[in-house]
Design a protein around this motif. Sequence first.
Motif, short mmCIF file in Angstrom:
data_model
loop_
_atom_site.label_atom_id
_atom_site.label_comp_id
_atom_site.label_asym_id
_atom_site.label_seq_id
_atom_site.Cartn_x
_atom_site.Cartn_y
_atom_site.Cartn_z
N MET A 278 -136.40 54.36 20.21
CA MET A 278 -136.76 55.77 20.33
C MET A 278 -135.81 56.66 19.52
O MET A 278 -136.24 57.62 18.89
CB MET A 278 -136.74 56.19 21.80
N PHE A 279 -134.54 56.31 19.53
CA PHE A 279 -133.58 57.09 18.76
C PHE A 279 -133.86 56.97 17.26
O PHE A 279 -133.76 57.93 16.51
CB PHE A 279 -132.16 56.64 19.06
N ALA A 280 -134.23 55.74 16.83
CA ALA A 280 -134.53 55.53 15.41
C ALA A 280 -135.78 56.30 14.99
O ALA A 280 -135.89 56.74 13.84
CB ALA A 280 -134.72 54.05 15.14
N GLN A 281 -136.71 56.51 15.92
CA GLN A 281 -137.95 57.21 15.61
C GLN A 281 -137.76 58.71 15.53
O GLN A 281 -138.55 59.41 14.91
CB GLN A 281 -139.01 56.88 16.67
N GLN A 282 -136.73 59.22 16.18
CA GLN A 282 -136.53 60.67 16.22
C GLN A 282 -136.27 61.23 14.83
O GLN A 282 -135.57 60.62 14.02
CB GLN A 282 -135.36 61.03 17.13
N LYS A 283 -136.86 62.39 14.58
CA LYS A 283 -136.64 63.07 13.30
C LYS A 283 -135.47 64.03 13.45
O LYS A 283 -135.51 64.94 14.28
CB LYS A 283 -137.90 63.81 12.86
N VAL A 284 -134.45 63.82 12.68
CA VAL A 284 -133.24 64.64 12.74
C VAL A 284 -132.98 65.20 11.35
O VAL A 284 -133.05 64.49 10.35
CB VAL A 284 -132.02 63.82 13.21
N THR A 285 -132.68 66.48 11.29
CA THR A 285 -132.39 67.12 10.01
C THR A 285 -130.93 66.85 9.63
O THR A 285 -130.00 67.34 10.29
CB THR A 285 -132.64 68.64 10.08
N LEU A 286 -130.73 66.06 8.60
CA LEU A 286 -129.39 65.71 8.13
C LEU A 286 -129.28 66.01 6.64
O LEU A 286 -130.30 66.07 5.93
CB LEU A 286 -129.13 64.21 8.37
N PRO A 287 -128.07 66.23 6.17
CA PRO A 287 -127.90 66.43 4.72
C PRO A 287 -128.40 65.22 3.94
O PRO A 287 -128.47 64.11 4.46
CB PRO A 287 -126.38 66.61 4.57
N LYS A 288 -128.73 65.44 2.70
CA LYS A 288 -129.26 64.36 1.87
C LYS A 288 -128.22 63.24 1.74
O LYS A 288 -127.05 63.48 1.50
CB LYS A 288 -129.62 64.90 0.50
N GLY A 289 -128.68 62.01 1.93
CA GLY A 289 -127.79 60.86 1.84
C GLY A 289 -127.13 60.49 3.14
O GLY A 289 -126.46 59.46 3.23
N ARG A 290 -127.32 61.31 4.18
CA ARG A 290 -126.77 61.00 5.50
C ARG A 290 -127.83 60.30 6.36
O ARG A 290 -129.02 60.59 6.24
CB ARG A 290 -126.30 62.28 6.20
N HIS A 291 -127.37 59.40 7.23
CA HIS A 291 -128.27 58.64 8.08
C HIS A 291 -127.83 58.70 9.53
O HIS A 291 -126.65 58.91 9.83
CB HIS A 291 -128.33 57.17 7.64
N LYS A 292 -128.78 58.49 10.42
CA LYS A 292 -128.43 58.26 11.83
C LYS A 292 -127.77 56.88 11.92
O LYS A 292 -128.10 55.98 11.15
CB LYS A 292 -129.68 58.31 12.70
N ILE A 293 -126.88 56.74 12.88
CA ILE A 293 -126.17 55.46 13.03
C ILE A 293 -126.37 54.94 14.45
O ILE A 293 -126.17 55.67 15.43
CB ILE A 293 -124.66 55.60 12.74
N ILE A 294 -126.78 53.68 14.57
CA ILE A 294 -126.91 53.01 15.85
C ILE A 294 -125.91 51.86 15.89
O ILE A 294 -125.95 50.98 15.02
CB ILE A 294 -128.34 52.48 16.07
N ILE A 295 -125.01 51.88 16.86
CA ILE A 295 -124.00 50.83 17.00
C ILE A 295 -124.36 49.97 18.21
O ILE A 295 -124.48 50.48 19.32
CB ILE A 295 -122.59 51.42 17.16
N LEU A 296 -124.53 48.68 18.00
CA LEU A 296 -124.84 47.74 19.08
C LEU A 296 -123.65 46.81 19.28
O LEU A 296 -123.34 46.00 18.41
CB LEU A 296 -126.10 46.93 18.73
N ASP A 297 -122.99 46.95 20.42
CA ASP A 297 -121.83 46.10 20.73
C ASP A 297 -122.32 44.83 21.42
O ASP A 297 -123.35 44.81 22.09
CB ASP A 297 -120.87 46.86 21.63
N GLU A 298 -121.53 43.73 21.26
CA GLU A 298 -121.88 42.43 21.85
C GLU A 298 -123.29 42.01 21.45
O GLU A 298 -124.08 41.55 22.28
CB GLU A 298 -121.75 42.47 23.38
N ALA A 299 -123.61 42.17 20.19
CA ALA A 299 -124.96 41.87 19.70
C ALA A 299 -125.29 40.39 19.80
O ALA A 299 -126.46 40.01 19.83
CB ALA A 299 -125.11 42.35 18.26
N ASP A 300 -124.27 39.53 19.84
CA ASP A 300 -124.53 38.09 19.90
C ASP A 300 -125.07 37.65 21.26
O ASP A 300 -125.50 36.51 21.42
CB ASP A 300 -123.27 37.30 19.57
N SER A 301 -125.08 38.56 22.25
CA SER A 301 -125.65 38.21 23.56
C SER A 301 -127.13 38.55 23.65
O SER A 301 -127.77 38.28 24.67
CB SER A 301 -124.90 38.95 24.68
#
Length: 235
Positions: free
Chosen positions: A1-24
């Motif tokens: 859902m966060f990835a789908q959200q439209k957010v106004t950011l400067p050109k070249g900037r991206h939303k960042i999603i950090i997933l901890d303990e991804a190996d689980s």
Amino acid sequence: MFAQQKVTLPKGRHKIIILDEADSMTDGAQQALRRTMEIHSKTTRFALACNASDKIIEPIQSRCAVLRYSRLTDAQVLARLLEICKKETVSYTNDGLEAIIFTAQGDMRQALNNLQSTFQGFGHVSSENVFKVCDEPHPLLIKDMLQHCVNGNIDQAYKVISHLWNMGYASEDIIKITFRVCKTHTMAEYLKLEFIKEIGYTHMRIAQGVTTLLQMSALLARLCKLSSDPNKIKK
């Protein structure tokens, strides 16, 4: 859902999603994540933190830049411990901090846990107190045992191993500390290599289930034999 959200950011900037303990994450969840990464790659960046990269599926690994971090050096751990001891007014001795560094083996989280546990339990961080908290065979005893083996004195070496065994230490704990101490013990280089090889063979047998005192005693006998016949090793 966060990835789908439209957010106004400067050109070249991206939303960042950090997933901890991804190996689980399960394989199914990782497959779903792969699809999400593909769809939203233009607006979102994903950072995955894990302990074992081999548990991350290949499609995700190929889409990421893999950054591997090694364990911290003793100097880095010591610098942080000194800073914390100063700010928290922790009473310590130099050998106490050395003991914490020895038990942590480059793991800062382990070092901080041991520091806090020792101070909370005893009010003073000394070598003796650290090893009481960590419940590991004292490296000085292991060092004496190895030196007796270098001198070819099997009787004295056996007294040390028997003492550790009667204190309740498992053979796995003893062999691990023996290996770590042997790596830095002062002895001829060719002899150290042979010692490490024999310790490794014994560790393998212990891992297979042969965890008796006789197994540890046999290791000492082989080490003493190596010390008594150095010419054979050189050849």
